[in-house]
Scaffold this active site. Structure first.
Site, PDB file in Angstrom:
ATOM      1  N   ASP A  66      25.350 -19.280  71.627  1.00 53.86           N
ATOM      2  CA  ASP A  66      24.183 -18.834  70.862  1.00 53.86           C
ATOM      3  C   ASP A  66      24.390 -18.926  69.355  1.00 53.86           C
ATOM      4  O   ASP A  66      25.505 -19.167  68.877  1.00 53.86           O
ATOM      5  CB  ASP A  66      23.811 -17.395  71.272  1.00 53.86           C
ATOM      6  CG  ASP A  66      25.030 -16.486  71.443  1.00 53.86           C
ATOM      7  OD1 ASP A  66      26.103 -16.826  70.933  1.00 53.86           O
ATOM      8  OD2 ASP A  66      24.892 -15.443  72.093  1.00 53.86           O
ATOM      9  N   ASP A 132      23.529  -3.485  76.454  1.00 58.61           N
ATOM     10  CA  ASP A 132      22.302  -3.516  77.265  1.00 58.61           C
ATOM     11  C   ASP A 132      22.390  -4.547  78.397  1.00 58.61           C
ATOM     12  O   ASP A 132      21.410  -4.811  79.082  1.00 58.61           O
ATOM     13  CB  ASP A 132      21.073  -3.811  76.374  1.00 58.61           C
ATOM     14  CG  ASP A 132      21.144  -5.175  75.697  1.00 58.61           C
ATOM     15  OD1 ASP A 132      22.164  -5.885  75.874  1.00 58.61           O
ATOM     16  OD2 ASP A 132      20.180  -5.541  74.990  1.00 58.61           O
ATOM     17  N   HIS A 134      23.236  -7.786  78.014  1.00 58.29           N
ATOM     18  CA  HIS A 134      22.942  -9.186  77.679  1.00 58.29           C
ATOM     19  C   HIS A 134      24.179 -10.059  77.808  1.00 58.29           C
ATOM     20  O   HIS A 134      25.302  -9.615  77.582  1.00 58.29           O
ATOM     21  CB  HIS A 134      22.277  -9.322  76.297  1.00 58.29           C
ATOM     22  CG  HIS A 134      23.151  -9.022  75.114  1.00 58.29           C
ATOM     23  ND1 HIS A 134      22.766  -8.168  74.106  1.00 58.29           N
ATOM     24  CD2 HIS A 134      24.365  -9.479  74.746  1.00 58.29           C
ATOM     25  CE1 HIS A 134      23.718  -8.124  73.185  1.00 58.29           C
ATOM     26  NE2 HIS A 134      24.702  -8.902  73.549  1.00 58.29           N
ATOM     27  N   GLU A 139      18.478 -11.045  76.686  1.00 59.25           N
ATOM     28  CA  GLU A 139      18.249  -9.607  76.692  1.00 59.25           C
ATOM     29  C   GLU A 139      17.563  -9.188  78.001  1.00 59.25           C
ATOM     30  O   GLU A 139      17.059 -10.043  78.737  1.00 59.25           O
ATOM     31  CB  GLU A 139      17.361  -9.235  75.492  1.00 59.25           C
ATOM     32  CG  GLU A 139      17.961  -9.586  74.130  1.00 59.25           C
ATOM     33  CD  GLU A 139      19.041  -8.585  73.656  1.00 59.25           C
ATOM     34  OE1 GLU A 139      19.625  -7.879  74.508  1.00 59.25           O
ATOM     35  OE2 GLU A 139      19.300  -8.537  72.441  1.00 59.25           O
TER      36      GLU A 139
HETATM   37  C1  F6R Z   1      28.146 -13.786  71.438  1.00 57.44           C
HETATM   38  C2  F6R Z   1      27.348 -13.355  72.579  1.00 57.44           C
HETATM   39  C3  F6R Z   1      27.105 -11.916  72.875  1.00 57.44           C
HETATM   40  C4  F6R Z   1      28.375 -11.067  72.817  1.00 57.44           C
HETATM   41  C5  F6R Z   1      28.051  -9.607  73.103  1.00 57.44           C
HETATM   42  C6  F6R Z   1      29.281  -8.718  72.983  1.00 57.44           C
HETATM   43  O1  F6R Z   1      28.213 -15.189  71.376  1.00 57.44           O
HETATM   44  O2  F6R Z   1      26.847 -14.184  73.248  1.00 57.44           O
HETATM   45  O3  F6R Z   1      26.545 -11.831  74.162  1.00 57.44           O
HETATM   46  O4  F6R Z   1      29.300 -11.555  73.744  1.00 57.44           O
HETATM   47  O5  F6R Z   1      27.062  -9.155  72.225  1.00 57.44           O
HETATM   48  O6  F6R Z   1      29.720  -8.705  71.662  1.00 57.44           O
HETATM   49  P1  F6R Z   1      31.093  -8.016  71.263  1.00 57.44           P
HETATM   50  O7  F6R Z   1      32.175  -8.872  71.838  1.00 57.44           O
HETATM   51  O8  F6R Z   1      31.121  -8.069  69.755  1.00 57.44           O
HETATM   52  O9  F6R Z   1      31.082  -6.648  71.832  1.00 57.44           O
END
Ligand code: F6R
Length: 238
Positions: A66, A132, A134, A139
């Site tokens: 992403d 959440d 994702h 989401e």
């Molecule tokens: C990042 C991504 C997100 C993160 C998620 C957890 O490329 O796709 O889904 O993996 O938000 O983020 P952290 O590791 O910072 O807790």
């Protein structure tokens, strides 16, 4: 589905072993990358093994999950910048073989899926997880058959990610993300989760019903998915 629980310091090395095995078997593997805090230890370990001559990324191609809409790769909070700094610039990969969805040209983002397909499909997709549920930036409520698309970020996601920006107002409101189907198309998936803030969502993801309200729960249906959790993230598993 396999679940591994180990202290954070060991997780990076365990997951790096998986990469090492894959790259020995398939030096031109297609890797799916993630950003965020969770993979930082893994990336540091991959850099270490690359510098030690244990693994090479010379023939590897990567596709990241992403990118924030509105940030180009020179912005220090863009995911392209993150990947260059924390991994690509430190290993022997050809930067032309690294792909991050464009946060600027978002009109044809489904072309990203075609690029992945043309490259032969992702061999190993790395995932973190949002509080959440994702994965990527899919989401709650995202259709399970979604391909790469633009999403509006949940407030909880913007608040969680505001720690990297000067203020919440600077956190982009939209992102481009591989879809859930794009992720599920990967031949193997590794999801890493660290810390007690992930405990509730990890329990729902692994042991709750499969539903669009917990996007990561779809992973229960993937034939080759592995979860690498620290004891805090695993605390609410039965
Ligand atoms: C990042 C991504 C997100 C993160 C998620 C957890 O490329 O796709 O889904 O993996 O938000 O983020 P952290 O590791 O910072 O807790």
């Amino acid at each position: 589905m396999k679940i591994f629980i180990a202290p954070e310091a060991e997780l990076a090395s365990m997951v790096a072993d998986r990469y090492e095995a894959l790259l020995k078997a398939k030096p031109d593997a297609i890797l799916g990358g993630a950003t965020g805090s969770t993979p930082l230890g893994l990336y540091a370990e991959l850099v270490r093994r690359n510098k030690a001559g244990k693994i090479s990324f010379k023939d590897v191609k990567t596709f990241n999950l992403d990118e924030y809409v509105g940030l180009d790769g020179s912005h220090d909070q863009s995911y392209r910048y993150f990947m260059n700094k924390n991994l690509f610039e430190q290993i022997d990969i050809d930067i032309a073989n690294t792909h991050v969805p464009s946060g600027i040209v978002t009109e044809n983002c489904a072309d990203y899926d075609k690029e992945i397909e043309a490259a032969g499909g992702i061999d190993l997709q790395l995932l973190g997880i949002g509080v959440d549920g994702h994965i990527g930036f899919n989401e709650p409520g995202t259709p399970l058959d979604s391909l790469t698309h633009v999403v509006e970020l949940e407030e909880s996601t913007r608040v969680a990610n505001s720690r990297f920006f000067k203020s919440i107002d600077e956190v982009p409101t939209h992102a481009v993300t591989m879809g859930i189907k794009t992720v599920m198309n990967a031949r193997a998936i590794i999801l890493m989760a660290i810390g007690k803030s992930k405990a509730e969502i990890i329990a729902k993801t692994l042991q709750g019903p499969i539903c669009t309200e917990v996007p990561a729960s779809i992973l229960q249906l993937h034939p080759f998915v592995e979860f690498y959790l620290d004891p805090e993230a695993a605390a609410l598993l039965k």
